[in-house]
Design a protein around this motif. Structure first.
Motif, PDB file in Angstrom:
ATOM      1  N   HIS A   6      -5.358   7.006  -0.104  1.00  0.00           N
ATOM      2  CA  HIS A   6      -4.223   7.774   0.397  1.00  0.00           C
ATOM      3  C   HIS A   6      -3.654   8.712  -0.663  1.00  0.00           C
ATOM      4  N   VAL A   7      -3.740   8.338  -1.928  1.00  0.00           N
ATOM      5  CA  VAL A   7      -3.296   9.231  -2.992  1.00  0.00           C
ATOM      6  C   VAL A   7      -4.196  10.460  -3.051  1.00  0.00           C
TER       7      VAL A   7
ATOM      8  N   VAL B 120      -4.679   2.353  -1.594  1.00  0.00           N
ATOM      9  CA  VAL B 120      -3.733   3.200  -2.324  1.00  0.00           C
ATOM     10  C   VAL B 120      -4.454   4.414  -2.890  1.00  0.00           C
ATOM     11  N   PHE B 121      -5.605   4.181  -3.504  1.00  0.00           N
ATOM     12  CA  PHE B 121      -6.391   5.266  -4.089  1.00  0.00           C
ATOM     13  C   PHE B 121      -6.793   6.289  -3.024  1.00  0.00           C
TER      14      PHE B 121
ATOM     15  N   SER C 292       1.403   9.945  -5.058  1.00  0.00           N
ATOM     16  CA  SER C 292       1.001  11.233  -4.475  1.00  0.00           C
ATOM     17  C   SER C 292       2.136  12.247  -4.525  1.00  0.00           C
TER      18      SER C 292
ATOM     19  N   MET D 256       0.816  -1.209   0.000  1.00  0.00           N
ATOM     20  CA  MET D 256       0.000   0.000   0.000  1.00  0.00           C
ATOM     21  C   MET D 256       0.848   1.257   0.000  1.00  0.00           C
TER      22      MET D 256
ATOM     23  N   THR E 208      -2.449  14.017  -1.892  1.00  0.00           N
ATOM     24  CA  THR E 208      -2.028  14.904  -2.971  1.00  0.00           C
ATOM     25  C   THR E 208      -2.190  16.370  -2.587  1.00  0.00           C
TER      26      THR E 208
ATOM     27  N   ILE F 190       0.869   7.525   5.917  1.00  0.00           N
ATOM     28  CA  ILE F 190       0.184   6.353   5.361  1.00  0.00           C
ATOM     29  C   ILE F 190       0.491   5.107   6.177  1.00  0.00           C
TER      30      ILE F 190
ATOM     31  N   GLN G 288       4.571  11.599   3.647  1.00  0.00           N
ATOM     32  CA  GLN G 288       3.570  10.664   3.161  1.00  0.00           C
ATOM     33  C   GLN G 288       3.788   9.259   3.712  1.00  0.00           C
TER      34      GLN G 288
ATOM     35  N   ALA H  72       1.457   4.370  -3.054  1.00  0.00           N
ATOM     36  CA  ALA H  72       0.734   5.573  -2.618  1.00  0.00           C
ATOM     37  C   ALA H  72       1.683   6.749  -2.418  1.00  0.00           C
TER      38      ALA H  72
END
Length: 287
Positions: A155-156, A152-153, A94, A86, A160, A216, A212, A90
Protein backbone atom coordinates in the motif's frame (compact mmCIF):
# COMPACT_ATOMS: atom_id res chain seq x y z
CA UNK A 1 -31.04 44.05 4.75
CA UNK A 2 -31.39 40.32 4.28
CA UNK A 3 -33.96 39.24 1.72
CA UNK A 4 -35.95 36.03 2.04
CA UNK A 5 -35.86 33.72 -0.97
CA UNK A 6 -39.29 32.91 -2.32
CA UNK A 7 -40.35 29.30 -2.73
CA UNK A 8 -40.93 29.29 -6.46
CA UNK A 9 -42.29 26.17 -8.19
CA UNK A 10 -38.85 25.44 -9.62
CA UNK A 11 -37.22 25.66 -6.18
CA UNK A 12 -39.90 23.39 -4.69
CA UNK A 13 -39.25 20.79 -7.41
CA UNK A 14 -35.50 21.07 -6.71
CA UNK A 15 -35.98 20.49 -2.97
CA UNK A 16 -38.26 17.51 -3.60
CA UNK A 17 -35.71 15.95 -5.95
CA UNK A 18 -32.89 16.51 -3.46
CA UNK A 19 -34.92 14.89 -0.68
CA UNK A 20 -35.76 11.91 -2.90
CA UNK A 21 -32.11 11.43 -3.88
CA UNK A 22 -31.05 11.71 -0.23
CA UNK A 23 -33.60 9.07 0.79
CA UNK A 24 -32.46 6.85 -2.07
CA UNK A 25 -28.84 6.92 -0.88
CA UNK A 26 -29.71 6.63 2.81
CA UNK A 27 -32.09 3.68 2.34
CA UNK A 28 -29.36 0.96 2.15
CA UNK A 29 -27.73 2.25 5.34
CA UNK A 30 -31.10 2.31 7.08
CA UNK A 31 -31.81 -1.28 6.00
CA UNK A 32 -28.40 -2.42 7.25
CA UNK A 33 -28.73 -0.73 10.64
CA UNK A 34 -32.34 -1.79 11.25
CA UNK A 35 -31.70 -5.39 10.17
CA UNK A 36 -28.63 -5.65 12.42
CA UNK A 37 -30.84 -5.01 15.47
CA UNK A 38 -33.56 -7.49 14.50
CA UNK A 39 -33.88 -11.10 15.52
CA UNK A 40 -34.14 -13.79 12.86
CA UNK A 41 -37.85 -14.18 13.60
CA UNK A 42 -38.41 -10.46 12.94
CA UNK A 43 -36.49 -10.68 9.68
CA UNK A 44 -38.58 -13.62 8.49
CA UNK A 45 -41.93 -12.15 9.50
CA UNK A 46 -41.35 -8.47 8.61
CA UNK A 47 -40.03 -6.53 5.65
CA UNK A 48 -36.78 -4.72 4.94
CA UNK A 49 -38.10 -1.27 5.87
CA UNK A 50 -39.78 -2.20 9.15
CA UNK A 51 -38.25 -0.97 12.38
CA UNK A 52 -36.87 -3.50 14.88
CA UNK A 53 -38.98 -4.24 17.93
CA UNK A 54 -36.02 -3.41 20.15
CA UNK A 55 -32.28 -2.84 20.15
CA UNK A 56 -31.11 -6.45 20.15
CA UNK A 57 -27.28 -6.35 20.13
CA UNK A 58 -26.71 -10.12 20.06
CA UNK A 59 -25.92 -10.03 16.35
CA UNK A 60 -23.29 -7.30 16.93
CA UNK A 61 -21.63 -9.30 19.69
CA UNK A 62 -21.58 -12.41 17.53
CA UNK A 63 -20.22 -10.58 14.49
CA UNK A 64 -17.42 -9.13 16.60
CA UNK A 65 -16.33 -12.13 18.64
CA UNK A 66 -17.87 -15.48 17.68
CA UNK A 67 -19.12 -15.54 14.08
CA UNK A 68 -17.47 -18.13 11.83
CA UNK A 69 -15.14 -16.85 9.12
CA UNK A 70 -14.28 -20.12 7.49
CA UNK A 71 -12.92 -22.82 9.78
CA UNK A 72 -12.46 -20.45 12.75
CA UNK A 73 -15.21 -18.77 14.76
CA UNK A 74 -13.52 -15.74 16.33
CA UNK A 75 -15.60 -13.06 14.61
CA UNK A 76 -14.17 -9.93 13.01
CA UNK A 77 -12.07 -8.84 15.99
CA UNK A 78 -8.72 -10.31 14.81
CA UNK A 79 -9.27 -9.02 11.27
CA UNK A 80 -10.10 -5.56 12.63
CA UNK A 81 -6.84 -5.52 14.58
CA UNK A 82 -4.94 -6.66 11.47
CA UNK A 83 -6.39 -3.78 9.48
CA UNK A 84 -5.35 -1.29 12.15
CA UNK A 85 -1.82 -2.71 12.13
CA UNK A 86 -1.77 -2.33 8.36
CA UNK A 87 -3.53 0.96 7.75
CA UNK A 88 -1.87 3.18 10.37
CA UNK A 89 1.77 2.72 9.29
CA UNK A 90 0.83 2.57 5.59
CA UNK A 91 -1.05 5.86 5.78
CA UNK A 92 1.67 7.65 7.75
CA UNK A 93 4.57 6.41 5.62
CA UNK A 94 2.91 7.04 2.24
CA UNK A 95 1.72 10.49 3.35
CA UNK A 96 5.14 11.65 4.54
CA UNK A 97 6.83 10.20 1.45
CA UNK A 98 4.31 12.06 -0.70
CA UNK A 99 5.03 15.31 1.19
CA UNK A 100 8.75 14.92 0.67
CA UNK A 101 8.41 13.98 -3.01
CA UNK A 102 5.92 16.77 -3.68
CA UNK A 103 8.30 19.30 -2.12
CA UNK A 104 11.11 18.09 -4.38
CA UNK A 105 9.05 18.12 -7.57
CA UNK A 106 7.60 21.55 -6.81
CA UNK A 107 10.68 23.51 -5.69
CA UNK A 108 13.86 21.45 -6.18
CA UNK A 109 13.57 20.39 -9.79
CA UNK A 110 16.44 18.45 -11.32
CA UNK A 111 17.24 17.04 -14.75
CA UNK A 112 14.63 14.42 -15.57
CA UNK A 113 12.29 15.45 -12.75
CA UNK A 114 9.39 16.13 -15.11
CA UNK A 115 9.82 12.74 -16.73
CA UNK A 116 9.94 11.07 -13.32
CA UNK A 117 6.83 12.93 -12.20
CA UNK A 118 5.04 11.84 -15.39
CA UNK A 119 6.00 8.25 -14.60
CA UNK A 120 4.47 8.64 -11.13
CA UNK A 121 1.29 10.01 -12.70
CA UNK A 122 1.11 6.96 -14.95
CA UNK A 123 1.50 4.83 -11.82
CA UNK A 124 -1.66 6.40 -10.39
CA UNK A 125 -3.74 4.92 -13.20
CA UNK A 126 -2.27 1.43 -13.37
CA UNK A 127 -5.00 -1.07 -12.36
CA UNK A 128 -4.41 -3.16 -9.26
CA UNK A 129 -4.54 -6.36 -11.30
CA UNK A 130 -1.49 -5.36 -13.36
CA UNK A 131 0.85 -5.19 -10.36
CA UNK A 132 -0.26 -8.42 -8.67
CA UNK A 133 2.29 -10.76 -10.27
CA UNK A 134 5.38 -8.51 -10.03
CA UNK A 135 4.45 -7.45 -6.51
CA UNK A 136 3.98 -11.08 -5.43
CA UNK A 137 7.43 -11.90 -6.82
CA UNK A 138 8.94 -8.92 -5.01
CA UNK A 139 7.31 -9.81 -1.69
CA UNK A 140 8.54 -13.38 -2.07
CA UNK A 141 12.11 -12.23 -2.73
CA UNK A 142 11.99 -9.96 0.36
CA UNK A 143 10.41 -12.66 2.55
CA UNK A 144 7.30 -10.52 3.14
CA UNK A 145 4.69 -12.77 1.53
CA UNK A 146 1.56 -13.41 3.64
CA UNK A 147 2.58 -10.88 6.31
CA UNK A 148 1.04 -7.66 7.59
CA UNK A 149 4.27 -5.82 6.89
CA UNK A 150 4.06 -7.04 3.30
CA UNK A 151 0.60 -5.46 2.96
CA UNK A 152 1.99 -2.23 4.43
CA UNK A 153 4.75 -2.28 1.82
CA UNK A 154 2.27 -2.87 -1.03
CA UNK A 155 0.00 0.00 0.00
CA UNK A 156 2.93 2.36 0.56
CA UNK A 157 4.29 1.64 -2.92
CA UNK A 158 0.91 2.01 -4.61
CA UNK A 159 -0.26 5.01 -2.55
CA UNK A 160 2.90 7.14 -2.75
CA UNK A 161 2.13 8.06 -6.38
CA UNK A 162 -1.22 9.59 -5.32
CA UNK A 163 0.14 11.41 -2.28
CA UNK A 164 3.03 12.79 -4.35
CA UNK A 165 0.55 14.15 -6.89
CA UNK A 166 -1.55 15.80 -4.18
CA UNK A 167 1.39 17.38 -2.37
CA UNK A 168 3.14 18.52 -5.54
CA UNK A 169 0.02 20.33 -6.76
CA UNK A 170 -0.39 21.91 -3.33
CA UNK A 171 3.24 23.02 -3.01
CA UNK A 172 3.16 24.64 -6.46
CA UNK A 173 1.02 27.28 -4.74
CA UNK A 174 3.85 28.13 -2.32
CA UNK A 175 5.58 31.26 -3.72
CA UNK A 176 8.94 30.44 -5.25
CA UNK A 177 10.25 33.74 -3.87
CA UNK A 178 9.71 32.45 -0.34
CA UNK A 179 11.87 29.39 -1.01
CA UNK A 180 14.58 31.50 -2.73
CA UNK A 181 14.63 33.97 0.17
CA UNK A 182 15.16 31.11 2.61
CA UNK A 183 18.03 29.81 0.49
CA UNK A 184 19.66 33.26 0.45
CA UNK A 185 19.40 33.36 4.26
CA UNK A 186 21.35 30.12 4.39
CA UNK A 187 18.54 27.63 4.92
CA UNK A 188 19.16 24.25 3.37
CA UNK A 189 16.94 21.61 1.78
CA UNK A 190 15.67 19.97 4.96
CA UNK A 191 15.47 23.17 7.03
CA UNK A 192 13.21 24.83 4.44
CA UNK A 193 11.05 21.72 4.32
CA UNK A 194 10.76 21.52 8.11
CA UNK A 195 10.41 25.24 8.96
CA UNK A 196 8.53 26.68 5.98
CA UNK A 197 6.78 23.98 3.96
CA UNK A 198 5.51 21.56 6.61
CA UNK A 199 3.83 24.21 8.83
CA UNK A 200 1.55 25.26 5.95
CA UNK A 201 0.74 21.71 4.84
CA UNK A 202 -2.09 20.93 7.27
CA UNK A 203 -4.97 20.96 4.72
CA UNK A 204 -3.23 18.68 2.23
CA UNK A 205 -2.13 16.31 4.99
CA UNK A 206 -5.80 15.91 5.93
CA UNK A 207 -6.68 15.19 2.29
CA UNK A 208 -3.99 12.53 1.92
CA UNK A 209 -4.77 10.88 5.26
CA UNK A 210 -8.47 10.62 4.40
CA UNK A 211 -7.72 9.38 0.89
CA UNK A 212 -5.16 6.81 1.93
CA UNK A 213 -7.08 5.59 4.98
CA UNK A 214 -10.21 5.02 2.91
CA UNK A 215 -8.39 3.32 0.05
CA UNK A 216 -6.32 1.03 2.26
CA UNK A 217 -9.04 0.14 4.77
CA UNK A 218 -11.54 -0.74 2.03
CA UNK A 219 -9.09 -2.65 -0.16
CA UNK A 220 -10.00 -6.28 -0.75
CA UNK A 221 -7.88 -7.38 -3.72
CA UNK A 222 -4.45 -6.86 -2.14
CA UNK A 223 -5.70 -8.31 1.14
CA UNK A 224 -6.97 -11.53 -0.42
CA UNK A 225 -3.91 -11.96 -2.69
CA UNK A 226 -0.98 -10.94 -0.47
CA UNK A 227 -2.21 -12.03 2.97
CA UNK A 228 -3.35 -15.26 4.54
CA UNK A 229 -4.28 -16.63 7.94
CA UNK A 230 -3.50 -14.28 10.80
CA UNK A 231 -2.51 -11.35 8.54
CA UNK A 232 -5.75 -10.93 6.58
CA UNK A 233 -7.51 -7.52 6.84
CA UNK A 234 -11.13 -6.92 7.79
CA UNK A 235 -12.42 -6.82 4.21
CA UNK A 236 -11.30 -10.42 3.75
CA UNK A 237 -12.76 -11.36 7.13
CA UNK A 238 -16.09 -9.80 6.19
CA UNK A 239 -16.15 -11.70 2.91
CA UNK A 240 -15.38 -14.96 4.71
CA UNK A 241 -18.07 -14.30 7.33
CA UNK A 242 -20.79 -13.52 4.79
CA UNK A 243 -19.93 -16.55 2.65
CA UNK A 244 -19.67 -18.98 5.57
CA UNK A 245 -22.98 -20.68 6.34
CA UNK A 246 -23.42 -23.10 9.22
CA UNK A 247 -27.11 -23.87 9.14
CA UNK A 248 -29.44 -20.86 9.02
CA UNK A 249 -28.29 -17.74 7.17
CA UNK A 250 -28.04 -14.97 9.80
CA UNK A 251 -28.64 -11.75 7.91
CA UNK A 252 -28.61 -9.69 11.09
CA UNK A 253 -25.07 -10.84 11.86
CA UNK A 254 -23.98 -10.12 8.27
CA UNK A 255 -25.38 -6.58 8.45
CA UNK A 256 -23.76 -5.93 11.83
CA UNK A 257 -20.43 -7.19 10.47
CA UNK A 258 -20.66 -4.92 7.42
CA UNK A 259 -21.30 -1.88 9.64
CA UNK A 260 -18.41 -2.80 11.94
CA UNK A 261 -16.13 -2.95 8.90
CA UNK A 262 -17.34 0.46 7.71
CA UNK A 263 -17.27 2.31 11.05
CA UNK A 264 -13.61 3.52 10.89
CA UNK A 265 -14.02 5.16 7.48
CA UNK A 266 -17.32 6.71 8.57
CA UNK A 267 -15.63 8.17 11.65
CA UNK A 268 -12.78 9.58 9.55
CA UNK A 269 -15.22 11.30 7.19
CA UNK A 270 -17.41 12.63 9.99
CA UNK A 271 -14.43 14.07 11.86
CA UNK A 272 -12.38 15.43 8.96
CA UNK A 273 -14.55 15.16 5.85
CA UNK A 274 -15.32 18.88 5.70
CA UNK A 275 -11.61 19.57 5.31
CA UNK A 276 -11.25 17.21 2.35
CA UNK A 277 -12.53 19.47 -0.45
CA UNK A 278 -11.05 22.50 1.29
CA UNK A 279 -7.63 20.87 1.26
CA UNK A 280 -7.91 19.78 -2.36
CA UNK A 281 -8.78 23.30 -3.52
CA UNK A 282 -6.39 25.13 -1.19
CA UNK A 283 -3.51 24.88 -3.65
CA UNK A 284 -5.61 25.09 -6.81
CA UNK A 285 -5.13 28.84 -7.30
CA UNK A 286 -1.65 30.33 -7.09
CA UNK A 287 -1.11 33.85 -5.83
Amino acid sequence: MQTTKKLTPGRIVLYVLLILFALYYIAPLYVMVSTSFKTLDEIRSGNLLSLPNGLNTDSWAKAWSSACTGVTCNGLQPFFVNSLKMVIPAVLISTFLGAFNGYVFAHWRFRGSEMLFTALLVGCFIPFQVVILPMARLLGDFGLANTTFGLVFVHVVYGTAFTTLFFRNYYIGVPEELIKAARIDGAGFFLIFRKIVLPISGPIFVVCIIWQFTQIWNDFLFGIVFASGDSQPITVGLNNLVNTTTGVKEYNVDMAAAIIAAIPTLIVYLVAGRYFVRGLTAGAVKG
